[in-house]
Design a protein around this motif. Structure first.
Motif, short mmCIF file in Angstrom:
data_model
loop_
_atom_site.label_atom_id
_atom_site.label_comp_id
_atom_site.label_asym_id
_atom_site.label_seq_id
_atom_site.Cartn_x
_atom_site.Cartn_y
_atom_site.Cartn_z
N ALA A 144 -12.71 2.54 -8.40
CA ALA A 144 -12.18 3.66 -7.63
C ALA A 144 -13.27 4.27 -6.77
CB ALA A 144 -11.60 4.71 -8.56
N VAL A 145 -12.91 4.68 -5.55
CA VAL A 145 -13.83 5.33 -4.62
C VAL A 145 -13.22 6.65 -4.18
CG1 VAL A 145 -14.97 5.16 -2.38
CG2 VAL A 145 -14.75 3.12 -3.81
N PHE A 146 -14.05 7.71 -4.19
CA PHE A 146 -13.59 9.04 -3.80
C PHE A 146 -14.14 9.39 -2.43
CE2 PHE A 146 -14.45 13.74 -3.96
CZ PHE A 146 -13.14 14.12 -3.71
N ILE B 94 -9.56 12.00 -1.03
CA ILE B 94 -8.71 10.83 -1.26
C ILE B 94 -9.40 9.89 -2.25
CG2 ILE B 94 -7.56 8.86 -0.19
CD1 ILE B 94 -7.50 10.42 2.41
N ILE B 95 -8.67 9.50 -3.27
CA ILE B 95 -9.18 8.54 -4.25
C ILE B 95 -8.54 7.20 -3.98
CG2 ILE B 95 -9.36 7.99 -6.71
CD1 ILE B 95 -9.01 11.00 -7.28
N ASN B 96 -9.36 6.21 -3.73
CA ASN B 96 -8.86 4.85 -3.50
C ASN B 96 -9.03 4.06 -4.78
OD1 ASN B 96 -9.03 1.91 -2.78
ND2 ASN B 96 -8.51 2.72 -0.76
N ILE B 97 -7.90 3.69 -5.37
CA ILE B 97 -7.93 2.93 -6.62
C ILE B 97 -7.62 1.47 -6.30
CG2 ILE B 97 -7.00 2.65 -8.94
CD1 ILE B 97 -6.24 5.56 -8.94
N VAL C 131 -4.12 9.81 -3.45
CA VAL C 131 -4.52 8.53 -4.03
C VAL C 131 -3.99 7.39 -3.18
CG1 VAL C 131 -4.41 7.02 -6.05
CG2 VAL C 131 -4.57 9.50 -6.36
N GLU C 132 -4.88 6.50 -2.78
CA GLU C 132 -4.46 5.26 -2.12
C GLU C 132 -4.39 4.19 -3.19
OE1 GLU C 132 -7.16 4.37 1.04
OE2 GLU C 132 -6.21 5.76 2.44
N ALA C 133 -3.22 3.56 -3.31
CA ALA C 133 -3.03 2.56 -4.37
C ALA C 133 -2.07 1.49 -3.88
CB ALA C 133 -2.50 3.23 -5.63
N SER C 134 -1.76 0.57 -4.76
CA SER C 134 -0.84 -0.52 -4.45
C SER C 134 0.36 -0.43 -5.39
CB SER C 134 -1.52 -1.87 -4.62
OG SER C 134 -0.59 -2.93 -4.49
N ILE C 135 1.54 -0.78 -4.87
CA ILE C 135 2.73 -0.80 -5.71
C ILE C 135 2.55 -1.78 -6.86
CG2 ILE C 135 5.20 -1.37 -5.77
CD1 ILE C 135 5.39 -0.45 -2.88
N ARG C 136 1.88 -2.88 -6.56
CA ARG C 136 1.58 -3.85 -7.62
C ARG C 136 0.58 -3.22 -8.60
NH1 ARG C 136 0.94 -9.62 -4.34
NH2 ARG C 136 3.18 -10.08 -4.23
N ASN C 137 0.90 -3.27 -9.88
CA ASN C 137 0.06 -2.69 -10.94
C ASN C 137 -0.12 -1.18 -10.76
OD1 ASN C 137 -0.41 -5.28 -12.12
ND2 ASN C 137 -1.98 -5.67 -10.57
N LYS D 117 0.82 -1.20 0.00
CA LYS D 117 0.00 0.00 0.00
C LYS D 117 0.87 1.26 0.00
CE LYS D 117 -3.51 2.54 2.61
NZ LYS D 117 -4.30 2.60 3.87
N VAL D 118 0.47 2.24 -0.83
CA VAL D 118 1.15 3.54 -0.88
C VAL D 118 0.10 4.64 -0.91
CG1 VAL D 118 3.28 2.78 -2.01
CG2 VAL D 118 1.30 3.40 -3.40
#
Length: 266
Positions: A243-245, A235-238, A207-213, A196-197
Motif C-alpha cells: 500500500a502507498v499513501f 489517497i491510499i493505493n492498495i 482508497v484506490e483498489a481493484s474489484i478483484r480481491n 479499478k475503483v
C-alpha cells in the motif's frame, strides 16, 4: 393345630357381584371419557377454534412483517392443522429479496414464519431514485427509494453489469465493520485495469483498489490507517505489492509497511 375358616359360596357371591359391578363402572367411565374426547376433537377441528389466530414473523430486516404475511396467503379462516407448509414457503420465496423461508406450527393456533433475506450490499442511483443492489448482483427495481438508508455503500459510474456483479460478491465477503467505513465506491476503469475503483471512506481517506480481491485488500484498511499520522488525509493505493499513501498536502508518496498487506493474506 389351628382350624382354617371355611367361607361358603353364598358369602362369596355378593363380593364377586360387587367386584364385577366396579369393573363394569370403570369400563363405562373409560368409554364415556373416550367418547367425549373424540367428540371434542371433532368439534374443535370443525370450529373456528382450530383456525390460525396468530402469524409470527422473524428474520426480516427490510421487508415488513405485514408484507410477508400477505405473501404467505394464510388467513384466519385457514385450519391450523391443514396448512401446507411447503406451499407457504414457496409463496414467500417468490419475493426477489428473500433467499429462503421456513414455516412451523406452535400449538394451539400460531404459525411461525422465519425468513432469510438477501443482503443489500449497495445502492445505485438512476433518474434521481435509489435502488438497492442485492448480494446476487440484482438491482431491486421493485423497491425504489427516495433516500438511502445508509446501511450499504453508494455505487456510482458502474455502466457494465459484469463488474457490478463481481463487486457485489466482494462486498458480501467483506466484514460489516469494514463495510460500515465505506461511503461510496466509484468505478474508474483504465485501459490497463478495467477493475479499478475509487473508494471514499467515512473517515476522510480515499482508497484506490481493484474489484478483484477487493474484500481481501480492504480487510487490511484499519491496519494501514493506524500507521498514518493523526490528522493526515489522502489517497491510499492498495495493490498486490503493498500500500502507498499519497497525502493531499503534497506529492510525497509514503509506502505503508508491507506487514499490513500480509495480515490480510493470513
Amino acid at each position: 393345630m389351628s382350624k382354617k375358616k371355611v367361607v361358603s359360596i353364598e358369602d362369596r357371591i355378593p363380593k364377586l357381584k360387587q367386584a364385577r359391578k366396579k369393573k363394569a363402572n370403570r369400563r363405562l367411565v373409560f368409554y364415556l371419557t373416550l367418547f367425549f374426547v373424540l367428540i371434542s376433537i371433532v368439534v374443535y377441528l370443525q370450529s373456528s377454534l382450530s383456525n390460525v389466530h396468530h402469524i409470527n414473523v422473524v428474520g426480516n430486516s427490510y421487508i415488513s412483517k405485514e408484507e410477508i404475511r400477505k405473501l404467505s396467503e394464510i388467513t384466519n379462516d385457514d385450519n391450523f392443522w391443514s396448512i401446507d407448509k411447503e406451499s407457504i414457503q414457496s409463496n414467500i420465496s417468490q419475493h426477489p429479496e428473500i433467499k429462503s423461508a421456513d414455516v412451523s406450527r406452535s400449538f394451539p393456533t400460531t404459525v411461525n414464519i422465519g425468513v432469510q433475506e438477501l443482503e443489500r450490499v449497495g445502492y445505485i442511483k438512476q433518474d434521481g431514485i435509489y435502488f438497492p443492489l442485492l448480494e446476487n448482483g440484482d438491482k431491486l427495481d421493485s423497491h425504489p427509494l427516495e433516500t438511502m438508508s445508509g446501511d450499504a455503500p453508494f455505487l456510482t459510474n458502474f455502466t457494465k453489469p459484469i463488474y457490478l456483479n463481481e463487486l457485489a460478491k466482494e462486498l458480501l465477503a467483506l466484514p460489516d465493520t469494514i463495510v460500515d467505513l465505506i461511503s461510496e465506491i466509484t468505478w474508474q476503469p483504465t485501459e490497463g485495469n478495467p477493475y479499478k475503483v475509487l473508494v471514499f471512506m467515512n473517515d476522510g481517506f480515499e482508497v484506490e483498489a481493484s474489484i478483484r480481491n477487493f474484500s481481501k485488500s480492504m480487510k487490511v484498511y484499519p491496519s494501514i490507517t493506524s500507521q498514518l499520522e493523526e490528522g493526515s488525509k489522502g489517497i491510499i493505493n492498495i495493490g498486490v505489492g503493498g500500500a502507498v499513501f499519497n497525502p493531499y498536502s503534497d506529492d510525497i508518496n509514503t509506502e505503508i509497511e508491507k506487514e499490513s498487506q500480509n495480515e490480510g493474506e493470513r
